[in-house]
Motif scaffolding. Structure first.
Motif, mmCIF file in Angstrom:
data_model
loop_
_atom_site.group_PDB
_atom_site.id
_atom_site.type_symbol
_atom_site.label_atom_id
_atom_site.label_comp_id
_atom_site.label_asym_id
_atom_site.label_seq_id
_atom_site.Cartn_x
_atom_site.Cartn_y
_atom_site.Cartn_z
ATOM 1 N N LEU A 20 0.829 -1.201 0.000
ATOM 2 C CA LEU A 20 0.000 0.000 0.000
ATOM 3 C C LEU A 20 0.867 1.257 0.000
ATOM 4 O O LEU A 20 0.574 2.223 -0.715
ATOM 5 C CB LEU A 20 -0.935 0.000 1.214
ATOM 6 C CG LEU A 20 -1.873 1.194 1.340
ATOM 7 C CD1 LEU A 20 -2.662 1.423 0.053
ATOM 8 C CD2 LEU A 20 -2.830 1.007 2.516
ATOM 9 N N LEU A 59 2.127 1.796 -3.462
ATOM 10 C CA LEU A 59 1.053 2.279 -4.331
ATOM 11 C C LEU A 59 0.844 3.783 -4.139
ATOM 12 O O LEU A 59 0.737 4.536 -5.118
ATOM 13 C CB LEU A 59 -0.251 1.527 -4.023
ATOM 14 C CG LEU A 59 -1.515 2.032 -4.743
ATOM 15 C CD1 LEU A 59 -1.398 1.810 -6.242
ATOM 16 C CD2 LEU A 59 -2.752 1.337 -4.183
ATOM 17 N N CYS A 85 3.742 5.728 -5.588
ATOM 18 C CA CYS A 85 3.688 5.744 -7.055
ATOM 19 C C CYS A 85 2.626 6.714 -7.563
ATOM 20 O O CYS A 85 2.715 7.209 -8.691
ATOM 21 C CB CYS A 85 3.410 4.338 -7.595
ATOM 22 S SG CYS A 85 4.808 3.215 -7.448
ATOM 23 N N ALA A 86 1.615 6.987 -6.734
ATOM 24 C CA ALA A 86 0.553 7.928 -7.109
ATOM 25 C C ALA A 86 0.985 9.373 -6.876
ATOM 26 O O ALA A 86 0.191 10.301 -7.085
ATOM 27 C CB ALA A 86 -0.714 7.621 -6.316
ATOM 28 N N SER A 110 -9.782 -2.303 -4.847
ATOM 29 C CA SER A 110 -8.929 -1.973 -5.989
ATOM 30 C C SER A 110 -7.981 -0.833 -5.646
ATOM 31 O O SER A 110 -8.209 -0.084 -4.691
ATOM 32 C CB SER A 110 -9.783 -1.570 -7.193
ATOM 33 O OG SER A 110 -10.420 -0.327 -6.950
ATOM 34 N N ASP A 111 -6.925 -0.713 -6.434
ATOM 35 C CA ASP A 111 -5.990 0.397 -6.254
ATOM 36 C C ASP A 111 -6.721 1.728 -6.388
ATOM 37 O O ASP A 111 -6.481 2.670 -5.627
ATOM 38 C CB ASP A 111 -4.860 0.324 -7.300
ATOM 39 C CG ASP A 111 -3.943 -0.868 -7.066
ATOM 40 O OD1 ASP A 111 -4.074 -1.545 -6.025
ATOM 41 O OD2 ASP A 111 -3.082 -1.128 -7.936
ATOM 42 N N HIS A 112 -7.629 1.792 -7.368
ATOM 43 C CA HIS A 112 -8.372 3.038 -7.605
ATOM 44 C C HIS A 112 -9.224 3.398 -6.389
ATOM 45 O O HIS A 112 -9.321 4.574 -6.013
ATOM 46 C CB HIS A 112 -9.272 2.908 -8.842
ATOM 47 C CG HIS A 112 -8.519 2.925 -10.133
ATOM 48 N ND1 HIS A 112 -7.751 3.991 -10.534
ATOM 49 C CD2 HIS A 112 -8.405 1.992 -11.110
ATOM 50 C CE1 HIS A 112 -7.201 3.732 -11.708
ATOM 51 N NE2 HIS A 112 -7.572 2.522 -12.072
ATOM 52 N N LEU A 129 -6.975 4.789 -3.527
ATOM 53 C CA LEU A 129 -6.394 6.085 -3.898
ATOM 54 C C LEU A 129 -7.468 7.167 -3.955
ATOM 55 O O LEU A 129 -7.237 8.308 -3.529
ATOM 56 C CB LEU A 129 -5.672 5.979 -5.249
ATOM 57 C CG LEU A 129 -4.382 5.150 -5.239
ATOM 58 C CD1 LEU A 129 -3.803 5.053 -6.652
ATOM 59 C CD2 LEU A 129 -3.338 5.752 -4.287
#
Length: 204
Positions: free
Chosen positions: A20, A23, A26-27, A108-110, A113
């Motif tokens: 996490l 992630l 990276c965002a 989900s990643d979306h 985020l």
């Protein structure tokens, strides 16, 4: 320049926490991770504020217990809790305690985020509103008692003559105080002065 908000990830599962954190990084967001709620609490005094993402079920201190402790400490950063299916009742308890959101695994990643970005956006808006309220209250504190009385009359919609009569002074003197109030409050118009007074009253 305001300090960039940091996403604080708390999870006793090393692989989940690291994934996490990676992630979020990276965002394009700053991130710090912690293996337990207690470890996070030890860092509060020096942490950069932002958003807190915590697992619900952890040893020593659960995510729900952490939310309660943060409230006691006056920490206002939004909290997002992550929960397994069996922990949904616990997550609902956390929502009642004031967390910003909760996500059930697997998500989900979306989804995570989007939840983080929404929490950070709300936090930024609240901080801006808090700063405005404090600024208005500080300007009101510079007013003399008579200037405050004139401002209150203006905010209530009274014309200069009525204010003068109520205070036992001349209309011309009211005009002088009114000009002082507008200058000290940095209000460009009467409507702006009314808005400021309303903000101050809501702030208590």
């Amino acid at each position: 320049m305001a300090t960039e908000p940091v996403v604080h990830v708390i999870d006793d599962d090393d692989s989940a926490r690291e994934a996490l954190a990676f992630l979020v990084e990276c965002a394009g967001m700053q991130v710090r991770s912690y293996p337990s709620a207690r470890y996070f609490l030890e860092s509060i005094a020096t942490m950069n504020h932002g958003c807190i993402v915590t697992d619900v079920r952890m040893p020593e201190m659960s995510g729900v217990d952490l939310v309660g402790r943060l409230k006691e400490l006056g920490v206002k950063d939004p909290v997002i809790v992550i929960t397994g299916h069996a922990d949904v009742p616990m997550a609902i308890q956390a929502m009642k305690a004031g967390v910003a959101d909760f996500l059930e695994k697997p998500f989900s990643d979306h989804a995570i985020l989007d939840a983080i970005r929404a929490a950070l956006a709300r936090q930024a808006g609240e901080e801006e509103a808090d700063a405005e309220r404090e600024g208005v209250k500080a300007r009101i504190a510079t007013l003399s008692q008579r200037e405050t009385e004139v401002m209150n009359g203006l905010v209530e919609g009274h014309p200069n003559k009525v204010i003068a009569n109520d205070l036992g002074i001349s209309a011309r003197t009211v005009e002088v105080y009114r000009a002082n109030v507008m200058t000290k409050m940095k209000a460009a118009s009467l409507s702006e002065l009314v808005r400021m007074a309303t903000i101050a009253r809501l702030a208590g």
